[in-house]
Design a protein around this motif. Sequence first.
Motif, PDB file in Angstrom:
ATOM      1  N   ARG A  54      34.554   7.361  27.924  1.00 49.39           N
ATOM      2  CA  ARG A  54      35.735   6.484  28.044  1.00 49.39           C
ATOM      3  C   ARG A  54      37.040   7.253  28.145  1.00 49.39           C
ATOM      4  NH1 ARG A  54      33.802   1.274  26.659  1.00 49.39           N
ATOM      5  NH2 ARG A  54      35.839   0.356  27.059  1.00 49.39           N
ATOM      6  N   MET A  55      38.006   6.630  28.843  1.00 48.80           N
ATOM      7  CA  MET A  55      39.347   7.196  28.917  1.00 48.80           C
ATOM      8  C   MET A  55      40.062   6.851  27.615  1.00 48.80           C
ATOM      9  SD  MET A  55      42.625   6.162  31.210  1.00 48.80           S
ATOM     10  CE  MET A  55      41.834   6.006  32.799  1.00 48.80           C
ATOM     11  N   THR A  56      40.141   7.812  26.721  1.00 47.52           N
ATOM     12  CA  THR A  56      40.720   7.498  25.413  1.00 47.52           C
ATOM     13  C   THR A  56      42.159   7.990  25.271  1.00 47.52           C
ATOM     14  OG1 THR A  56      39.540   9.426  24.625  1.00 47.52           O
ATOM     15  CG2 THR A  56      38.596   7.304  24.080  1.00 47.52           C
ATOM     16  N   LYS A  57      42.538   8.943  26.123  1.00 48.28           N
ATOM     17  CA  LYS A  57      43.907   9.454  26.063  1.00 48.28           C
ATOM     18  C   LYS A  57      44.439   9.625  27.479  1.00 48.28           C
ATOM     19  CE  LYS A  57      42.646  13.174  22.935  1.00 48.28           C
ATOM     20  NZ  LYS A  57      43.192  14.210  22.039  1.00 48.28           N
ATOM     21  N   ALA A  58      45.773   9.776  27.556  1.00 51.30           N
ATOM     22  CA  ALA A  58      46.399  10.108  28.835  1.00 51.30           C
ATOM     23  C   ALA A  58      47.581  11.027  28.547  1.00 51.30           C
ATOM     24  CB  ALA A  58      46.860   8.845  29.545  1.00 51.30           C
ATOM     25  N   GLU A  59      47.695  12.104  29.319  1.00 43.46           N
ATOM     26  CA  GLU A  59      48.814  13.023  29.120  1.00 43.46           C
ATOM     27  C   GLU A  59      49.985  12.611  30.001  1.00 43.46           C
ATOM     28  OE1 GLU A  59      48.089  17.243  29.761  1.00 43.46           O
ATOM     29  OE2 GLU A  59      50.166  17.742  29.234  1.00 43.46           O
ATOM     30  N   ALA A  60      51.162  12.472  29.381  1.00 42.99           N
ATOM     31  CA  ALA A  60      52.377  12.150  30.127  1.00 42.99           C
ATOM     32  C   ALA A  60      52.924  13.438  30.745  1.00 42.99           C
ATOM     33  CB  ALA A  60      53.417  11.542  29.191  1.00 42.99           C
ATOM     34  N   LEU A  61      53.146  13.412  32.061  1.00 42.20           N
ATOM     35  CA  LEU A  61      53.676  14.589  32.766  1.00 42.20           C
ATOM     36  C   LEU A  61      54.899  14.160  33.564  1.00 42.20           C
ATOM     37  CD1 LEU A  61      50.155  15.880  33.760  1.00 42.20           C
ATOM     38  CD2 LEU A  61      51.771  17.174  32.342  1.00 42.20           C
ATOM     39  N   VAL A  62      56.021  14.846  33.334  1.00 42.47           N
ATOM     40  CA  VAL A  62      57.281  14.411  33.919  1.00 42.47           C
ATOM     41  C   VAL A  62      57.350  14.768  35.406  1.00 42.47           C
ATOM     42  CG1 VAL A  62      58.565  16.532  33.324  1.00 42.47           C
ATOM     43  CG2 VAL A  62      59.794  14.343  33.512  1.00 42.47           C
ATOM     44  N   GLN A 104      53.739  -0.871  26.101  1.00 43.20           N
ATOM     45  CA  GLN A 104      53.410  -1.786  27.191  1.00 43.20           C
ATOM     46  C   GLN A 104      51.898  -1.881  27.407  1.00 43.20           C
ATOM     47  OE1 GLN A 104      55.934  -1.410  30.639  1.00 43.20           O
ATOM     48  NE2 GLN A 104      54.321  -2.176  31.996  1.00 43.20           N
ATOM     49  N   TRP A 105      51.221  -0.743  27.363  1.00 43.71           N
ATOM     50  CA  TRP A 105      49.760  -0.745  27.508  1.00 43.71           C
ATOM     51  C   TRP A 105      49.100  -1.510  26.379  1.00 43.71           C
ATOM     52  CZ3 TRP A 105      49.731   5.040  29.172  1.00 43.71           C
ATOM     53  CH2 TRP A 105      49.730   5.124  30.573  1.00 43.71           C
ATOM     54  N   ARG A 106      49.625  -1.344  25.168  1.00 42.79           N
ATOM     55  CA  ARG A 106      49.029  -2.029  24.012  1.00 42.79           C
ATOM     56  C   ARG A 106      49.193  -3.533  24.100  1.00 42.79           C
ATOM     57  NH1 ARG A 106      47.733  -0.152  19.358  1.00 42.79           N
ATOM     58  NH2 ARG A 106      49.023  -1.642  18.212  1.00 42.79           N
ATOM     59  N   ALA A 107      50.265  -3.947  24.777  1.00 42.74           N
ATOM     60  CA  ALA A 107      50.548  -5.380  24.882  1.00 42.74           C
ATOM     61  C   ALA A 107      49.666  -6.059  25.934  1.00 42.74           C
ATOM     62  CB  ALA A 107      52.019  -5.593  25.210  1.00 42.74           C
ATOM     63  N   GLN A 108      49.038  -5.255  26.828  1.00 38.93           N
ATOM     64  CA  GLN A 108      48.188  -5.817  27.871  1.00 38.93           C
ATOM     65  C   GLN A 108      46.724  -5.636  27.489  1.00 38.93           C
ATOM     66  OE1 GLN A 108      49.560  -3.201  30.910  1.00 38.93           O
ATOM     67  NE2 GLN A 108      51.338  -4.454  31.448  1.00 38.93           N
ATOM     68  N   PRO A 109      45.858  -6.510  27.982  1.00 38.21           N
ATOM     69  CA  PRO A 109      44.446  -6.337  27.655  1.00 38.21           C
ATOM     70  C   PRO A 109      43.859  -5.114  28.373  1.00 38.21           C
ATOM     71  CG  PRO A 109      44.736  -8.161  29.190  1.00 38.21           C
ATOM     72  CD  PRO A 109      46.112  -7.696  28.809  1.00 38.21           C
ATOM     73  N   GLY A 110      42.839  -4.531  27.773  1.00 39.38           N
ATOM     74  CA  GLY A 110      42.117  -3.454  28.454  1.00 39.38           C
ATOM     75  C   GLY A 110      42.531  -2.061  28.037  1.00 39.38           C
ATOM     76  N   LEU A 111      43.502  -1.557  28.759  1.00 40.39           N
ATOM     77  CA  LEU A 111      43.822  -0.143  28.634  1.00 40.39           C
ATOM     78  C   LEU A 111      44.832   0.157  27.530  1.00 40.39           C
ATOM     79  CD1 LEU A 111      43.691   2.680  30.229  1.00 40.39           C
ATOM     80  CD2 LEU A 111      45.710   1.858  31.403  1.00 40.39           C
ATOM     81  N   ALA A 112      44.479   1.012  26.585  1.00 39.96           N
ATOM     82  CA  ALA A 112      45.472   1.451  25.600  1.00 39.96           C
ATOM     83  C   ALA A 112      45.192   2.880  25.158  1.00 39.96           C
ATOM     84  CB  ALA A 112      45.501   0.513  24.411  1.00 39.96           C
ATOM     85  N   PRO A 113      45.323   3.842  26.111  1.00 45.45           N
ATOM     86  CA  PRO A 113      45.028   5.224  25.735  1.00 45.45           C
ATOM     87  C   PRO A 113      46.081   5.775  24.775  1.00 45.45           C
ATOM     88  CG  PRO A 113      46.030   5.164  27.925  1.00 45.45           C
ATOM     89  CD  PRO A 113      45.838   3.737  27.486  1.00 45.45           C
ATOM     90  N   VAL A 114      45.670   6.706  23.942  1.00 47.08           N
ATOM     91  CA  VAL A 114      46.630   7.489  23.159  1.00 47.08           C
ATOM     92  C   VAL A 114      47.452   8.282  24.164  1.00 47.08           C
ATOM     93  CG1 VAL A 114      46.826   9.474  21.601  1.00 47.08           C
ATOM     94  CG2 VAL A 114      45.163   7.661  21.108  1.00 47.08           C
ATOM     95  N   VAL A 115      48.767   8.227  24.025  1.00 47.20           N
ATOM     96  CA  VAL A 115      49.616   8.925  24.989  1.00 47.20           C
ATOM     97  C   VAL A 115      49.988  10.297  24.426  1.00 47.20           C
ATOM     98  CG1 VAL A 115      51.767   8.873  26.292  1.00 47.20           C
ATOM     99  CG2 VAL A 115      50.489   6.764  25.935  1.00 47.20           C
ATOM    100  N   SER A 116      49.633  11.320  25.188  1.00 45.90           N
ATOM    101  CA  SER A 116      49.853  12.696  24.769  1.00 45.90           C
ATOM    102  C   SER A 116      51.141  13.211  25.414  1.00 45.90           C
ATOM    103  CB  SER A 116      48.642  13.522  25.213  1.00 45.90           C
ATOM    104  OG  SER A 116      48.540  14.682  24.451  1.00 45.90           O
ATOM    105  N   ILE A 117      52.100  13.651  24.590  1.00 44.48           N
ATOM    106  CA  ILE A 117      53.438  13.980  25.076  1.00 44.48           C
ATOM    107  C   ILE A 117      53.745  15.464  24.875  1.00 44.48           C
ATOM    108  CG2 ILE A 117      55.895  13.395  24.866  1.00 44.48           C
ATOM    109  CD1 ILE A 117      54.900  10.781  23.361  1.00 44.48           C
ATOM    110  N   ASN A 118      54.150  16.144  25.955  1.00 39.91           N
ATOM    111  CA  ASN A 118      54.518  17.555  25.849  1.00 39.91           C
ATOM    112  C   ASN A 118      55.903  17.686  25.218  1.00 39.91           C
ATOM    113  OD1 ASN A 118      52.385  19.155  27.502  1.00 39.91           O
ATOM    114  ND2 ASN A 118      52.870  17.378  28.770  1.00 39.91           N
TER     115      ASN A 118
END
Length: 289
Positions: A54-62, A104-118
């Motif tokens: 599963r996609m459990t996290k997503a890295e934020a890249l500027v 915003q992701w948490r407020a929508q159904p389905g996707l709520a990955p942990v957001v990884s921030i540099n």
Amino acid sequence: ESKARGRGSWCFFESDMDERLAESLRLESALRQAVPRGELRLHYQPIYSCSTGRMTKAEALVRWENPQLGWVPPGRFIPAAEESSLILEVGQWILEEAIRQAAQWRAQPGLAPVVSINVSVRQFAQPGFESQVFALLERYGVPPACIELELTETLLASDQEDLPALLHRLHDAGVGLSLDDFGTGYSSLSYLSRFSLNTVKIDRSFVMGLQESSRNHSLVRAIISMAHSLHLNVVAEGVETWRQYEILKAEGCDYQQGYLLGRPMAADQLRAHPQVLAGEESNIPDAVI
Ligand code: C2E
Ligand code: MG
Ligand code: MG
Ligand code: MG
């Protein structure tokens, strides 16, 4: 004649220097305007769990697109921003935007990955950083465990006196802490136990040679077993082939990230991206499906 050529090359060299200085000044003044003009965006790269697929996290890249300069890669403008206090403004924007997106992701159904921030060193060293993080989490109603901060070995080596305590407080509150690009910097093994970390990210350079080099394979195996013995999770970055994916999975790597599984993309594209890796569905316990 040789003298003339010498002078010629000196002139060339001088104008080359001027050109580079001018370019870096142009970059800095354009970047100063980037936040107020809304030229920055965050893209997100999926990170998949090897055990569930599963996609459990997503890295934020500027990402920065300027009308004159075009698309400027972060590897070019982040170091430039770090040379001035600009990184504080840019970093604050990144932090808020990433936390806003997590909400915003948490407020929508389905996707709520942990957001990884540099987070860059200067940003972390700033006295108000900790309260900034907690204030943003509260304002957007995001639980601390829904974000993770990616730190560099340079930060851990910086000898900031209050750093262990600061990291401990963030960790205690539930904010994930991961050590980015592990293996490329000082890589002092004592960091891994001295600071309150959750995750180690194996640098892409080790993953790249995984198929060809038994030396890289041994290094990756050693990093994973060392991290696990210290109760740290391991993310492999820069995974580009299924062969690399399989080797990393067999070695017990916990998460994987790379072009193979998804490039950095806009937030709404991430929603449309596979939430579970094909072929890994059978690993998910029934209760989760
Ligand atoms: P990083 O934090 O190690 O991010 C991973 C970089 O590797 C990203 O480059 C990503 O696009 C790239 N990458 C991911 N998978 C693959 C792959 O399979 N193959 C290859 N060749 N590359 C892959 P990007 O977005 O250009 O960022 C470069 C660096 O700039 C980042 O390295 C990070 O140090 C910095 N950076 C990016 N965004 C931010 C930010 O929001 N804040 C701060 N402080 N630094 C940032
Ligand atoms: Mg990173
Ligand atoms: Mg990295
Ligand atoms: Mg890297």
